[in-house]
Write a protein that holds these residues in place. Structure first.
Motif, PDB file in Angstrom:
ATOM      1  N   GLU A  82      -9.281  11.166   5.930  1.00  7.80           N
ATOM      2  CA  GLU A  82      -9.902  11.291   7.248  1.00  7.80           C
ATOM      3  C   GLU A  82      -8.883  11.243   8.384  1.00  7.80           C
ATOM      4  O   GLU A  82      -9.263  11.415   9.550  1.00  7.80           O
ATOM      5  CB  GLU A  82     -10.927  10.167   7.444  1.00  7.80           C
ATOM      6  CG  GLU A  82     -12.088  10.216   6.441  1.00  7.80           C
ATOM      7  CD  GLU A  82     -13.025   9.037   6.605  1.00  7.80           C
ATOM      8  OE1 GLU A  82     -12.730   8.185   7.496  1.00  7.80           O
ATOM      9  OE2 GLU A  82     -14.023   8.962   5.877  1.00  7.80           O
ATOM     10  N   CYS A  83      -7.628  11.011   8.064  1.00 11.18           N
ATOM     11  CA  CYS A  83      -6.586  10.917   9.094  1.00 11.18           C
ATOM     12  C   CYS A  83      -5.925  12.282   9.262  1.00 11.18           C
ATOM     13  O   CYS A  83      -5.301  12.805   8.327  1.00 11.18           O
ATOM     14  CB  CYS A  83      -5.545   9.859   8.706  1.00 11.18           C
ATOM     15  SG  CYS A  83      -4.259   9.628   9.943  1.00 11.18           S
ATOM     16  N   THR A 107       1.177   7.333  13.808  1.00 15.03           N
ATOM     17  CA  THR A 107      -0.292   7.372  13.824  1.00 15.03           C
ATOM     18  C   THR A 107      -0.864   7.022  12.465  1.00 15.03           C
ATOM     19  O   THR A 107      -1.856   6.279  12.358  1.00 15.03           O
ATOM     20  CB  THR A 107      -0.759   8.773  14.261  1.00 15.03           C
ATOM     21  OG1 THR A 107      -0.195   9.098  15.533  1.00 15.03           O
ATOM     22  CG2 THR A 107      -2.273   8.827  14.350  1.00 15.03           C
ATOM     23  N   VAL A 108      -0.267   7.535  11.403  1.00  8.98           N
ATOM     24  CA  VAL A 108      -0.749   7.238  10.046  1.00  8.98           C
ATOM     25  C   VAL A 108      -0.620   5.750   9.747  1.00  8.98           C
ATOM     26  O   VAL A 108      -1.550   5.124   9.214  1.00  8.98           O
ATOM     27  CB  VAL A 108       0.033   8.068   9.015  1.00  8.98           C
ATOM     28  CG1 VAL A 108      -0.286   7.598   7.601  1.00  8.98           C
ATOM     29  CG2 VAL A 108      -0.292   9.544   9.156  1.00  8.98           C
ATOM     30  N   ILE A 168      -9.052   6.677   3.551  1.00  5.63           N
ATOM     31  CA  ILE A 168      -8.536   6.594   4.929  1.00  5.63           C
ATOM     32  C   ILE A 168      -7.627   7.771   5.238  1.00  5.63           C
ATOM     33  O   ILE A 168      -7.715   8.389   6.306  1.00  5.63           O
ATOM     34  CB  ILE A 168      -7.791   5.258   5.133  1.00  5.63           C
ATOM     35  CG1 ILE A 168      -8.771   4.078   5.048  1.00  5.63           C
ATOM     36  CG2 ILE A 168      -7.065   5.247   6.470  1.00  5.63           C
ATOM     37  CD1 ILE A 168      -8.082   2.715   5.090  1.00  5.63           C
ATOM     38  N   GLU A 182      -4.939  -0.691  10.504  1.00  6.17           N
ATOM     39  CA  GLU A 182      -6.156  -1.139  11.189  1.00  6.17           C
ATOM     40  C   GLU A 182      -7.384  -1.023  10.302  1.00  6.17           C
ATOM     41  O   GLU A 182      -8.172  -1.979  10.183  1.00  6.17           O
ATOM     42  CB  GLU A 182      -6.340  -0.301  12.458  1.00  6.17           C
ATOM     43  CG  GLU A 182      -7.612  -0.630  13.246  1.00  6.17           C
ATOM     44  CD  GLU A 182      -7.760   0.259  14.467  1.00  6.17           C
ATOM     45  OE1 GLU A 182      -8.873   0.285  15.030  1.00  6.17           O
ATOM     46  OE2 GLU A 182      -6.772   0.921  14.849  1.00  6.17           O
ATOM     47  N   GLN A 183      -7.579   0.135   9.671  1.00  8.41           N
ATOM     48  CA  GLN A 183      -8.800   0.326   8.886  1.00  8.41           C
ATOM     49  C   GLN A 183      -8.793  -0.487   7.596  1.00  8.41           C
ATOM     50  O   GLN A 183      -9.853  -0.958   7.155  1.00  8.41           O
ATOM     51  CB  GLN A 183      -8.966   1.816   8.581  1.00  8.41           C
ATOM     52  CG  GLN A 183      -9.193   2.666   9.816  1.00  8.41           C
ATOM     53  CD  GLN A 183      -9.641   4.068   9.478  1.00  8.41           C
ATOM     54  OE1 GLN A 183     -10.128   4.341   8.370  1.00  8.41           O
ATOM     55  NE2 GLN A 183      -9.485   4.987  10.425  1.00  8.41           N
ATOM     56  N   THR A 234      -3.157   3.637  11.702  1.00  9.46           N
ATOM     57  CA  THR A 234      -4.516   3.904  11.219  1.00  9.46           C
ATOM     58  C   THR A 234      -4.770   3.189   9.900  1.00  9.46           C
ATOM     59  O   THR A 234      -5.818   2.547   9.713  1.00  9.46           O
ATOM     60  CB  THR A 234      -4.728   5.415  11.054  1.00  9.46           C
ATOM     61  OG1 THR A 234      -4.524   6.067  12.313  1.00  9.46           O
ATOM     62  CG2 THR A 234      -6.139   5.714  10.559  1.00  9.46           C
TER      63      THR A 234
END
Length: 369
Positions: free
Chosen positions: A275-276, A312-313, A272, A319-320, A316
């Motif tokens: 890709e962030c 944001t990290v 994850i 959620e993922q 993300t």
């Protein structure tokens, strides 16, 4: 005829002279700015074009209105009005020049130094110095205007005689204002909080948007503005996330079942973060930090370059990871356990298996019947 032409010539000549000199000075500043791109001083000085022309016009007309024989019945009033305009426009011009010098100095400093924390500190100090200079020039201009009136000059001696008493009374009456004033200076030069710092005040997360000598404004994430006295920051604790460096470490907690695949979660977290775009690549990790009778607490850790990216990290990752657990490992999500507890594999203490293969408690045999 002479009574009409003379005022027109004097006033018209003053206007023409003002426009010509103002245009010439503006052209000189424009060409100088075009030749010296490394400093914005000359371009900033062009902002003083209007007060400069007003000073020039008031000075020329103030010195020549006697020859114009303009409004002879109101010579004193006209002269005083021109003097007031001259003082006010001169103060305006001084403020514009001081602002241009301060902003040019800050721009040069920000270009040379790449440390964001140091640049924000200098910007805070520069903005407060600029406000202090503006206030001092304004007070001096108002005092000079008042002294043009004979009644005010006559009252000056009595005002000075009672200055001590008035100072004590004003100090008592404006105690909170003075405390905020000194707190503002302490914030500016004590490097406690700066413009652009990310702070948490009374549970509200936001960015310092404005600092004055008396109040400070924090812009929250949902575009609200929290205004508070600057003395708050010198008397109460607060969180400053931008102190020293803007880099931050974010944490995401998951409360999962004890059967959750921790190793697989660690691999998924790495995928994850790769890709962030907000992750800065400095550090990451996943570990079990606590357990309860029903769940365990898993902590995911990641880093980012500032508070916006760390938010944001975190969202993300949260959620993922939840989406992946729901899809691939639904058994790992927390649930209410209503099954019988698993018993030891031996049959000691009278424990045997029931018909369904589960162990149940059976009373020990007594040998009777």
């Amino acid at each position: 005829m002479e009574n009409v032409l003379r005022p027109l010539i004097v006033v018209g000549g003053s206007v023409v002279l003002t426009l010509v000199v103002g245009w010439a000075v503006d052209q000189v500043l424009r060409r100088t700015d075009a030749r010296h791109h490394e400093t914005p001083l000359w371009g900033l000085l062009r902002r003083g074009r209007v007060p400069f022309q007003l000073v020039l016009f008031a000075a020329v007309l103030r010195g020549s209105y006697d020859q114009a024989q303009l409004l002879q019945d109101h010579r004193v009033g006209l002269g005083r009005a021109l003097t007031l305009v001259l003082i006010g426009s001169a103060a305006w011009l001084v403020v514009r020049i001081a602002t241009a010098i301060v902003e040019a100095s800050y721009s040069r400093y920000a270009t040379v130094h790449r440390d964001p924390a140091r640049v924000r500190r200098v910007r805070t100090q520069v903005s407060l110095i600029q406000r202090v200079v503006t206030a001092i020039v304004g007070v001096m201009a108002v005092a000079a205007m008042l002294l043009t009136f004979p009644a005010m000059r006559a009252a000056g001696a009595s005002l000075l005689a009672s200055a001590g008493i008035l100072g004590i009374v004003a100090g008592v009456a404006a105690q909170s204002t003075l405390s905020n004033l000194f707190a503002g200076l302490q914030i500016a030069f004590g490097d406690m909080v700066r413009l652009g710092d990310t702070v948490v005040v009374d549970g509200e997360w936001g960015v310092v948007d404005e600092i004055t000598l008396t109040f400070l404004t924090v812009r929250t994430w949902d575009e609200r503005r929290i205004t508070m006295p600057v003395s708050y920051f010198t008397s109460k604790p607060f969180e400053n996330w931008s102190r020293g460096s803007a880099q931050m470490t974010g944490i995401v907690f998951f409360h999962l079942d004890h059967t959750a695949p921790v190793e697989a979660m660690r691999d998924k977290l790495r995928d994850i973060l790769r890709e962030c775009a907000a992750w800065d690549g400095r550090d990451w990790g996943l570990a079990v930090t606590d357990t309860t009778p029903n769940t365990m607490q898993v902590r995911a850790l990641a880093t980012a370059k500032d508070a916006d990216d760390i938010w944001t990290v975190r969202v993300t990752v949260r959620e993922q990871m939840i989406r992946w657990l729901t899809r691939e490992h639904p058994y790992a999500l927390p649930r209410v356990n209503t099954a019988d507890a698993a018993l030891p594999p031996d049959n000691t203490n009278g424990r045997v298996r029931d018909g369904a293969g589960r162990r149940a408690h059976q009373p020990p045999r007594t040998g009777r019947g």
